[in-house]
Design an enzyme around this catalytic site. Structure first.
Site, short mmCIF file in Angstrom:
data_model
loop_
_atom_site.label_atom_id
_atom_site.label_comp_id
_atom_site.label_asym_id
_atom_site.label_seq_id
_atom_site.Cartn_x
_atom_site.Cartn_y
_atom_site.Cartn_z
N CYS A 44 0.85 -1.19 0.00
CA CYS A 44 0.00 0.00 0.00
C CYS A 44 0.88 1.24 0.00
O CYS A 44 1.82 1.34 0.79
CB CYS A 44 -0.88 -0.02 1.25
SG CYS A 44 -1.74 1.51 1.56
N CYS A 56 -0.35 6.05 7.08
CA CYS A 56 -1.59 5.54 7.67
C CYS A 56 -1.30 4.92 9.03
O CYS A 56 -0.25 4.34 9.26
CB CYS A 56 -2.19 4.50 6.73
SG CYS A 56 -3.61 3.63 7.39
N CYS A 113 -1.10 0.13 9.63
CA CYS A 113 -0.05 -0.89 9.49
C CYS A 113 1.29 -0.35 10.00
O CYS A 113 1.70 0.73 9.61
CB CYS A 113 0.13 -1.26 8.02
SG CYS A 113 -1.28 -2.09 7.30
N CYS A 167 -7.69 -0.14 0.75
CA CYS A 167 -6.85 -0.65 1.84
C CYS A 167 -6.49 -2.11 1.57
O CYS A 167 -7.35 -2.92 1.22
CB CYS A 167 -7.61 -0.54 3.16
SG CYS A 167 -6.84 -1.45 4.51
N TYR A 190 -15.28 -14.05 29.58
CA TYR A 190 -15.14 -13.03 28.51
C TYR A 190 -15.58 -13.66 27.18
O TYR A 190 -14.85 -13.65 26.20
CB TYR A 190 -13.70 -12.52 28.40
CG TYR A 190 -13.06 -12.16 29.71
CD1 TYR A 190 -13.15 -10.86 30.20
CD2 TYR A 190 -12.38 -13.12 30.47
CE1 TYR A 190 -12.57 -10.53 31.41
CE2 TYR A 190 -11.81 -12.78 31.68
CZ TYR A 190 -11.90 -11.49 32.15
OH TYR A 190 -11.33 -11.16 33.33
N ASP A 196 -10.60 -15.24 27.69
CA ASP A 196 -10.22 -14.48 26.49
C ASP A 196 -10.50 -13.00 26.77
O ASP A 196 -11.39 -12.40 26.18
CB ASP A 196 -11.04 -14.98 25.29
CG ASP A 196 -10.69 -14.30 23.99
OD1 ASP A 196 -9.69 -13.56 23.95
OD2 ASP A 196 -11.41 -14.49 22.99
N CYS A 216 -4.87 -11.09 23.77
CA CYS A 216 -4.54 -10.17 22.68
C CYS A 216 -3.50 -9.15 23.13
O CYS A 216 -3.23 -8.19 22.42
CB CYS A 216 -5.80 -9.48 22.16
SG CYS A 216 -6.73 -8.63 23.43
#
Ligand code: SAH
Length: 473
Positions: free
Chosen positions: A79, A85, A88, A171, A323, A393, A420
């Site tokens: 990209c 941006c 990323c 994108c 969760y 989670d 995460c």
């Protein structure tokens, strides 16, 4: 008073440095006589010229000016907006190197924050799981509308850490249909004189568009978020959008608040169905514009399979899924367990979870609304609930200590932690491993290629009583 002479470097000074390490967000780190510079958009192995933008006593931030000698891991970003941006951080890095970076990030956090030894981690960490096609993987995107400097209506993405929009309808992380949908909307706005929202003044109509696609069903949902009650001549827009293959529903969300929150609470259906469907493995889920659904369906299925494998269910187990969101993991587990209980803070998500269980004819899953750190202790104290396996989670901030404490008291044989954020994961694992559990398996999953994020699935098991080093409470 700060003495200026203390600073080794000053603002706007040019430096030449080799990038030898990477920070947690994927920014390059280079050192001159041991003094570290953090330089965004660089890749390990690059030699770069950079300009100091902020100098502290022990480190400095610099801006990449020129790549003098490119790293062998440097690739041409797909990209052209990759650098400006905010989406990323790693597009200029070879994909295998991205995976290695993410795996190391997990390992370093487990060592530094979790206090686990390198030897242990070398023996429990499995190969990281990357994507064969690390682009076009997102099933959901939200695009803001606004104006460029010349006053033309545009849509695209926010530049890193700002609210100025970079005009880009193509994108490289989203589905191919996004581009056509965006161009139809822009065209329509120009033809019909429909205004875009201006954050500075709170005026203008079109704020955002949310586009979701079910990867396995091909169904597409478009939800237009507006600062008003209706879009003029909207039938013309609907007429064009419905020509797109897979279009299943077009809806409006009213948001007149001056806020960063994208969606309004009210959804009005304009055409078709309000919800789309998608499948993960052999389960079908109904997704409404407002509910949370994992954005990378290919990797999500792999993560859930891994969690299920670590849970090692035989059909006799009682499992708690904390969760649980709309019950995705819970329903996967229910197929192999005697009984699953899910806990989730958002009532709407629990409604979806119950509906999804029904839709998939799953009868051995029950769901509770509330905070995991409140529901679990309360049920443990009043009903003496039991678990063979607990799956968690949590969001990025990890588990509350009350929740971890009750998990330990419940003494499940195994705990599966889906995370995460590997920093809070490390903190929570340290607690669990100081209280009767041991680390058995760790595996990193690349759920967000090109970004600095990494997901981790971990298996812990209860330490046999006679080999337990620390007493549990
Ligand atoms: N397991 C689900 C959702 C994971 S996202 C899936 O794979 O889709 C984390 C979820 O935790 C979100 O749905 C969020 O609403 C919920 N949550 C956040 N804080 C919570 C808390 N204190 N107790 C219970 N759920 C919480």
């Amino acid at each position: 008073m700060k003495k200026k002479e203390n600073a080794l470097y000053e603002k706007n000074q040019m430096i030449r440095v080799e990038i030898t390490d990477m920070g947690t967000e994927g920014e390059g780190i280079g050192k001159i006589d041991g003094f570290p510079f953090f330089i965004k958009d660089t890749v390990i192995g690059d030699v770069v010229d950079a300009k100091v933008i902020k100098a502290k006593k022990n480190y400095a931030y610099a801006r990449l000016e020129k790549v003098v000698t490119p790293s062998s891991f440097r690739v041409e970003p797909k990209c052209k907006f990759a650098r400006s941006c905010g989406g990323c951080q790693l597009q200029a890095m070879d994909y295998q190197k991205q995976l290695e970076f993410k795996n190391n990030k997990v390992k370093n956090n487990l060592m530094r924050i979790g206090g686990f030894s390198k030897e242990l981690l070398d023996s429990v960490m499995e190969e990281p799981v990357g994507m064969e096609e690390p682009f076009y993987y997102r099933n959901k995107a939200q695009f803001p509308f606004g104006y460029d400097k010349e006053g033309n209506i545009i849509t695209g993405f926010y530049a890193g850490r700002t609210h100025s929009i970079i005009s880009n309808t193509d994108c490289a992380l989203g589905v191919k249909e996004n581009q056509r949908i965006l161009e139809i909307i822009l065209d329509f706005m120009k033809q019909e004189g429909v205004s875009a929202y201006r954050e500075e003044t709170g005026e203008g109509l079109m704020r955002h568009v949310l586009i979701r696609k079910g990867f396995s069903t091909g169904q597409i949902m478009v939800c237009l978020i507006i600062n008003g009650e209706k879009i003029p001549a909207v039938d013309r827009l609907i007429g064009r959008l419905t020509q797109i293959e897979g279009m299943t529903g077009i809806s409006l969300s009213i948001n007149k608040e001056r806020t960063n929150v994208i969606m309004g609470t009210d959804i009005r259906l304009l055409w078709g169905k309000e919800r789309i469907e998608d499948t993960i493995g052999d389960l079908t889920f109904t997704i409404s514009p407002l509910s949370f659904f994992q954005v990378n369906p290919i990797q999500t299925e792999r993560i859930y399979k891994q969690a299920l494998e670590y849970a090692a269910l035989t059909g006799n187990e009682t499992v708690w899924d904390l969760y649980c969101g709309i019950g995705t993991i819970s329903l996967f587990l229910a197929r192999k367990a005697k009984q699953v209980y899910g806990v989730e803070i958002i009532p709407q998500a629990i409604e979806d979870a119950v509906a999804n269980a029904d839709r998939n004819r799953i009868k051995n899953a029950e769901f509770f609304v509330g905070k995991a750190e409140e529901v679990l202790p309360q049920k443990y104290e009043s009903e003496g609930i039991y678990a063979d396996v607990i799956v968690v989670d949590p969001p990025r901030k990890g588990c509350d200590e009350e929740c971890l404490k009750t998990m330990v008291q419940m003494q499940p044989e195994r705990i599966v932690y889906v995370s995460c954020d590997s920093a809070t994961l490390a903190r929570d694992l340290s607690y669990l491993c100081n209280n009767g559990y041991e680390l058995k398996k760790v595996r990193a999953f690349d759920n967000f290629p090109q970004s600095g994020h990494v997901e981790t699935v971990v298996l812990l098991s209860k330490v046999m009583v006679n080999s337990r080093k620390k007493k549990v409470f």
